[in-house]
Design a protein around this motif. Structure first.
Motif, PDB file in Angstrom:
ATOM      1  N   LEU A  82       0.837  -1.067  -0.009  1.00  0.00           N
ATOM      2  CA  LEU A  82       0.032  -0.107  -0.002  1.00  0.00           C
ATOM      3  C   LEU A  82       0.904   1.326  -0.019  1.00  0.00           C
ATOM      4  CD1 LEU A  82      -2.836   1.032   0.159  1.00  0.00           C
ATOM      5  CD2 LEU A  82      -2.709   1.059   2.656  1.00  0.00           C
ATOM      6  N   ALA A  83       1.983   1.239   0.937  1.00  0.00           N
ATOM      7  CA  ALA A  83       2.902   2.412   0.900  1.00  0.00           C
ATOM      8  C   ALA A  83       3.438   2.464  -0.313  1.00  0.00           C
ATOM      9  CB  ALA A  83       4.110   2.186   2.056  1.00  0.00           C
ATOM     10  N   MET A  84       4.035   1.585  -1.034  1.00  0.00           N
ATOM     11  CA  MET A  84       4.347   1.795  -2.527  1.00  0.00           C
ATOM     12  C   MET A  84       3.599   2.232  -3.251  1.00  0.00           C
ATOM     13  SD  MET A  84       7.352  -1.539  -2.988  1.00  0.00           S
ATOM     14  CE  MET A  84       6.000  -2.703  -2.199  1.00  0.00           C
ATOM     15  N   GLY A  85       2.193   1.776  -3.397  1.00  0.00           N
ATOM     16  CA  GLY A  85       1.085   2.293  -4.356  1.00  0.00           C
ATOM     17  C   GLY A  85       0.905   3.431  -4.036  1.00  0.00           C
ATOM     18  N   CYS A  86       0.631   4.056  -2.744  1.00  0.00           N
ATOM     19  CA  CYS A  86       0.382   5.461  -2.496  1.00  0.00           C
ATOM     20  C   CYS A  86       1.542   6.459  -3.173  1.00  0.00           C
ATOM     21  CB  CYS A  86       0.492   5.362  -0.935  1.00  0.00           C
ATOM     22  SG  CYS A  86      -1.069   4.855  -0.476  1.00  0.00           S
ATOM     23  N   LEU A  87       2.915   5.999  -3.255  1.00  0.00           N
ATOM     24  CA  LEU A  87       3.838   6.823  -3.783  1.00  0.00           C
ATOM     25  C   LEU A  87       3.713   6.949  -5.212  1.00  0.00           C
ATOM     26  CD1 LEU A  87       6.414   8.339  -3.298  1.00  0.00           C
ATOM     27  CD2 LEU A  87       7.765   6.278  -3.362  1.00  0.00           C
ATOM     28  N   MET A  88       3.510   5.718  -5.726  1.00  0.00           N
ATOM     29  CA  MET A  88       3.451   5.748  -7.251  1.00  0.00           C
ATOM     30  C   MET A  88       1.924   6.470  -7.621  1.00  0.00           C
ATOM     31  SD  MET A  88       4.792   2.209  -8.585  1.00  0.00           S
ATOM     32  CE  MET A  88       4.792   2.781 -10.234  1.00  0.00           C
ATOM     33  N   LEU A  89       0.974   6.434  -6.827  1.00  0.00           N
ATOM     34  CA  LEU A  89      -0.478   6.951  -6.970  1.00  0.00           C
ATOM     35  C   LEU A  89      -0.140   8.697  -6.883  1.00  0.00           C
ATOM     36  CD1 LEU A  89      -3.199   6.629  -7.430  1.00  0.00           C
ATOM     37  CD2 LEU A  89      -3.647   6.800  -4.820  1.00  0.00           C
ATOM     38  N   SER A  90       0.549   9.074  -6.212  1.00  0.00           N
ATOM     39  CA  SER A  90       0.735  10.481  -5.941  1.00  0.00           C
ATOM     40  C   SER A  90       1.403  10.972  -7.481  1.00  0.00           C
ATOM     41  CB  SER A  90       1.853  10.963  -4.862  1.00  0.00           C
ATOM     42  OG  SER A  90       3.074  10.230  -5.383  1.00  0.00           O
ATOM     43  N   PHE A  91       2.022  10.268  -8.220  1.00  0.00           N
ATOM     44  CA  PHE A  91       2.369  10.616  -9.500  1.00  0.00           C
ATOM     45  C   PHE A  91       1.380  10.333 -10.272  1.00  0.00           C
ATOM     46  CE2 PHE A  91       6.414  10.026  -7.194  1.00  0.00           C
ATOM     47  CZ  PHE A  91       7.065  11.189  -7.592  1.00  0.00           C
ATOM     48  N   TRP A  92       0.887   9.171 -10.519  1.00  0.00           N
ATOM     49  CA  TRP A  92      -0.437   9.107 -11.459  1.00  0.00           C
ATOM     50  C   TRP A  92      -1.448   9.970 -11.269  1.00  0.00           C
ATOM     51  CZ3 TRP A  92      -5.524   7.762 -10.936  1.00  0.00           C
ATOM     52  CH2 TRP A  92      -6.191   7.238 -12.045  1.00  0.00           C
ATOM     53  N   ARG A  93      -1.864  10.613 -10.105  1.00  0.00           N
ATOM     54  CA  ARG A  93      -3.007  11.300 -10.024  1.00  0.00           C
ATOM     55  C   ARG A  93      -2.500  12.933 -10.754  1.00  0.00           C
ATOM     56  NH1 ARG A  93      -4.909  12.429  -3.960  1.00  0.00           N
ATOM     57  NH2 ARG A  93      -6.201  13.940  -5.204  1.00  0.00           N
ATOM     58  N   LYS A  94      -1.187  13.177 -11.115  1.00  0.00           N
ATOM     59  CA  LYS A  94      -0.963  14.439 -11.531  1.00  0.00           C
ATOM     60  C   LYS A  94      -0.633  14.314 -13.036  1.00  0.00           C
ATOM     61  CE  LYS A  94       1.851  15.539  -7.472  1.00  0.00           C
ATOM     62  NZ  LYS A  94       3.118  15.812  -6.663  1.00  0.00           N
ATOM     63  N   ALA A  95      -0.626  12.939 -13.531  1.00  0.00           N
ATOM     64  CA  ALA A  95      -0.120  12.896 -14.797  1.00  0.00           C
ATOM     65  C   ALA A  95      -1.521  12.790 -15.718  1.00  0.00           C
ATOM     66  CB  ALA A  95       0.455  11.416 -15.102  1.00  0.00           C
ATOM     67  N   ASP A  96      -1.493  12.939 -17.041  1.00  0.00           N
ATOM     68  CA  ASP A  96      -2.333  12.643 -18.060  1.00  0.00           C
ATOM     69  C   ASP A  96      -2.281  11.438 -18.181  1.00  0.00           C
ATOM     70  OD1 ASP A  96      -0.374  12.291 -19.569  1.00  0.00           O
ATOM     71  OD2 ASP A  96      -0.445  13.955 -20.775  1.00  0.00           O
ATOM     72  N   ASP A  97      -3.485  11.088 -19.469  1.00  0.00           N
ATOM     73  CA  ASP A  97      -3.915   9.677 -19.613  1.00  0.00           C
ATOM     74  C   ASP A  97      -2.823   8.821 -20.038  1.00  0.00           C
ATOM     75  OD1 ASP A  97      -6.397  10.345 -18.816  1.00  0.00           O
ATOM     76  OD2 ASP A  97      -7.302  10.504 -20.896  1.00  0.00           O
ATOM     77  N   ALA A  98      -2.033   9.301 -20.891  1.00  0.00           N
ATOM     78  CA  ALA A  98      -0.485   9.014 -21.569  1.00  0.00           C
ATOM     79  C   ALA A  98       0.196   8.620 -20.461  1.00  0.00           C
ATOM     80  CB  ALA A  98       0.143   9.823 -22.443  1.00  0.00           C
ATOM     81  N   GLY A  99       0.240   9.581 -19.601  1.00  0.00           N
ATOM     82  CA  GLY A  99       1.408   9.594 -18.144  1.00  0.00           C
ATOM     83  C   GLY A  99       0.887   8.484 -17.266  1.00  0.00           C
ATOM     84  N   ARG A 100      -0.431   8.511 -17.100  1.00  0.00           N
ATOM     85  CA  ARG A 100      -0.824   7.351 -16.043  1.00  0.00           C
ATOM     86  C   ARG A 100      -0.871   5.860 -16.694  1.00  0.00           C
ATOM     87  NH1 ARG A 100      -6.721  10.091 -13.999  1.00  0.00           N
ATOM     88  NH2 ARG A 100      -5.668  11.626 -12.889  1.00  0.00           N
ATOM     89  N   ARG A 101      -0.992   5.744 -18.002  1.00  0.00           N
ATOM     90  CA  ARG A 101      -0.728   4.351 -18.693  1.00  0.00           C
ATOM     91  C   ARG A 101       0.790   4.194 -18.472  1.00  0.00           C
ATOM     92  NH1 ARG A 101      -2.454   0.836 -22.810  1.00  0.00           N
ATOM     93  NH2 ARG A 101      -0.572   0.276 -23.999  1.00  0.00           N
ATOM     94  N   ARG A 102       1.747   5.309 -18.745  1.00  0.00           N
ATOM     95  CA  ARG A 102       3.074   4.833 -18.675  1.00  0.00           C
ATOM     96  C   ARG A 102       3.589   4.422 -17.249  1.00  0.00           C
ATOM     97  NH1 ARG A 102       8.289   5.497 -20.753  1.00  0.00           N
ATOM     98  NH2 ARG A 102       9.678   6.426 -19.263  1.00  0.00           N
TER      99      ARG A 102
END
Length: 249
Positions: A82-102
């Protein structure tokens, strides 16, 4: 101009390969410093001192026993995910669709790298040893003090696979998300790997030598060569795109 760029790229690649070789050599040297000495030399003294330091407290504090039991329960492993996922989620939320896919694809690539490096380490390192709780006598074991599910022992604790996975995560965060993410991921490594040492399910060198050796030898060839980028490109090319559903008003 083109020739200059090509030469610069060649120089960068040669530098990275040289650094990879250096890191691999450091990993081999680290492992041999533990493996070659009789009874593991000074590493054994350090292992024993760290284990007994933390084990001694089990006889003095009931709260400490509960703390180790909880932090070494399988459910706590889910907290590390969960901690690792939350760290990646913090970047995922700021990204556009292409960035989220990446970001999702980087996660898949990281998981693939972790599985491969872990399996190679488990099979290629000529070591099999039990955890300190199975090695020493006249010690405290959490499972004898509290009858709740917890991991306080391992018949084959070297290298520490849990610590290895966390270190690989930290490496990927550094490569693709920057220094700040790397620092946070190192905190995650300490928080979720250290309880294994405290309870005696792992020796200190299971992580400081075993896990770190595998990461030093294996991970640079994934992250500091085109390999990880090529795997990400393949995933991006062949994984089906996420289709957005239209909502009718």
């Amino acid at each position: 101009m083109v020739a200059t760029i090509i030469n610069a790229n060649d120089t960068t690649m040669k530098t990275r390969i040289s650094l990879n070789i250096l890191l691999s050599a450091a990993g081999v040297a680290l492992f041999l410093s533990w493996y070659l000495p009789v009874n593991h030399g000074y590493w054994s003294v350090l292992d024993s001192a760290i284990f007994h330091f933390f084990n001694h407290g089990l006889g003095e504090s009931r709260a400490y026993v509960w703390f180790l039991a909880i932090t070494n329960n399988r459910a706590f492993d889910a907290c590390s995910l969960l901690a690792m996922g939350c760290l990646m989620l913090s970047f995922w939320r700021k990204a556009d669709d292409a960035g989220r896919r990446r970001i999702v694809i980087i996660g898949l690539t990281m998981l693939l790298a972790a599985v491969v490096i872990n399996q190679l380490a488990q099979h290629l390192m000529p070591v099999k040893r039990a955890s300190p709780t199975l090695y020493f006598t006249d010690i405290y074991r959490v499972k004898d003090l509290l009858h709740i599910p917890t991991k306080d022992a391992s018949k084959d604790s070297f290298p520490g696979d849990h610590g290895m996975m966390l270190l690989i995560f930290a490496g990927f965060m550094w490569r693709y998300f920057g220094t700040k993410a790397f620092v946070i991921s190192l905190i995650i490594v300490v928080v979720f790997a250290f309880p294994r040492l405290m309870i005696g399910a792992h020796w200190f060198t299971d992580i400081a030598v075993g896990s770190l050796t595998a990461v030093l030898i294996g991970l640079p060839w994934v992250l500091m060569t085109p390999l990880s980028d090529k795997v990400i490109h393949l995933f991006d090319r062949y994984l089906p795109p996420v289709k957005k559903q239209k909502i009718n008003n």
